[in-house]
Design a protein around this motif. Sequence first.
Motif, PDB file in Angstrom:
ATOM      1  N   ASP A 174       7.577   6.235   0.034  1.00  0.00           N
ATOM      2  CA  ASP A 174       6.267   6.794  -0.312  1.00  0.00           C
ATOM      3  C   ASP A 174       5.947   7.997   0.574  1.00  0.00           C
TER       4      ASP A 174
ATOM      5  N   GLN B 231       7.481   1.922   1.851  1.00  0.00           N
ATOM      6  CA  GLN B 231       6.532   2.791   2.551  1.00  0.00           C
ATOM      7  C   GLN B 231       7.211   4.064   3.039  1.00  0.00           C
TER       8      GLN B 231
ATOM      9  N   ALA C 249      -0.174   6.244  -5.224  1.00  0.00           N
ATOM     10  CA  ALA C 249      -1.488   6.045  -5.846  1.00  0.00           C
ATOM     11  C   ALA C 249      -2.080   7.373  -6.299  1.00  0.00           C
ATOM     12  N   GLU C 250      -2.008   8.377  -5.440  1.00  0.00           N
ATOM     13  CA  GLU C 250      -2.557   9.686  -5.789  1.00  0.00           C
ATOM     14  C   GLU C 250      -1.727  10.359  -6.870  1.00  0.00           C
TER      15      GLU C 250
ATOM     16  N   GLU D 261       0.844  -1.190   0.000  1.00  0.00           N
ATOM     17  CA  GLU D 261       0.000   0.000   0.000  1.00  0.00           C
ATOM     18  C   GLU D 261       0.881   1.243   0.000  1.00  0.00           C
ATOM     19  N   LEU D 262       0.737   2.036  -1.058  1.00  0.00           N
ATOM     20  CA  LEU D 262       1.543   3.251  -1.231  1.00  0.00           C
ATOM     21  C   LEU D 262       0.589   4.400  -1.581  1.00  0.00           C
ATOM     22  N   PRO D 263      -0.033   5.007  -0.586  1.00  0.00           N
ATOM     23  CA  PRO D 263      -1.096   5.993  -0.861  1.00  0.00           C
ATOM     24  C   PRO D 263      -0.624   7.221  -1.631  1.00  0.00           C
ATOM     25  N   TYR D 264       0.580   7.715  -1.355  1.00  0.00           N
ATOM     26  CA  TYR D 264       1.047   8.898  -2.073  1.00  0.00           C
ATOM     27  C   TYR D 264       1.344   8.571  -3.534  1.00  0.00           C
TER      28      TYR D 264
ATOM     29  N   ARG E 230      -8.893   8.972 -12.877  1.00  0.00           N
ATOM     30  CA  ARG E 230      -9.094   8.444 -11.528  1.00  0.00           C
ATOM     31  C   ARG E 230      -9.704   7.050 -11.550  1.00  0.00           C
TER      32      ARG E 230
ATOM     33  N   SER F 214       5.620  11.794  -1.391  1.00  0.00           N
ATOM     34  CA  SER F 214       4.715  12.825  -0.885  1.00  0.00           C
ATOM     35  C   SER F 214       5.192  14.210  -1.328  1.00  0.00           C
TER      36      SER F 214
ATOM     37  N   THR G  18      -3.690   0.650  -9.647  1.00  0.00           N
ATOM     38  CA  THR G  18      -3.149   0.844  -8.304  1.00  0.00           C
ATOM     39  C   THR G  18      -1.636   0.651  -8.355  1.00  0.00           C
TER      40      THR G  18
END
Length: 314
Positions: A257, A254, A28-29, A23-26, A301, A262, A306
């Motif tokens: 990320d 992570q 992904a965005e 999981e790499l939220p930044y 989007r 970020s 992902t």
Amino acid sequence: MHTLIPFAAPAGPQCQEALTRLELPYLAELLELLTPTPPLLGAEDSLSPLFERVHAKSLGLQGADGLLPWAALDARQLGLTRTHGDNGWAWITPCHWQINSDHVAMDHPEALALDAHEIDALRHAMQPYFAEDGITLHALNHHTWLAQGELLRDLPTASLARACGPRVDQWMPRAPQARSLRRLQNEMQMLLYRHPVNDARAAQRRLTVNSFWISGTGALPQGALEKSDTMSVQHSLEATALRDDAHAWTQAWQTLDATLLSTLLRQAKAGQAFELTLCGERMAASFVLQNTAWWNRIQRRFTTPTPAELLATL
């Protein structure tokens, strides 16, 4: 600035399995804001890993597989080519080989943590043997020397990133001119067996130096121009990927990320142009920031993969 992230999807089975849960939220965005450019394809059995080819391309550095002249570039930047010529150069890296019954393994040589005295003492002891094959060793840093000799001009060699791991054997140089280097490695094993540096390290229960790895071979093309390095290569995933340490590799990703990516996300939202390349063994996927219509941004989007899906293709 062009940011390159090698080992984004390493081939090791443990890291490959962990990739599906990454999981790499930044990231992904960020991917929703960036536009992909044509990828560069690679192969797991190439002597020069794909990330090195991507970096070399950004520098205008040319060479066949196993002949990207990284050491010659170092020599030129240090001014050595002005005094010692532009013939063949190489990196020589002292290392520890673990000899098993059916294979030879090697951890990353930086784990030896050689100090300035040790690296200099080893170079002075080994230099006369290399000189018999017309090779001169020059100091570079605490874990690698620069070697100069005509033998190194056209000798394809595997990157150190290839050799680290459980199968050094498969990456040994195979060209006919490598025979003298294999002899040198045998001589160095005998020389180093009772060298004072190793005696002291063994007494401290530290890994000893019992061989060397050669890489970065080749010569700079005639008329090669100076070119500034506008690429930032992030090596924070490398050590854990080479060990196939899935837990540590996931943590390193992570951290990357939450820090670098970020920051890039903030730059993207501010409209600051940059390029990002995620590199695996099979493919290097690059992305740039472009002005796009608002409906395209909304559509992206729903169509952007992902991070785990993207990395699985590398």
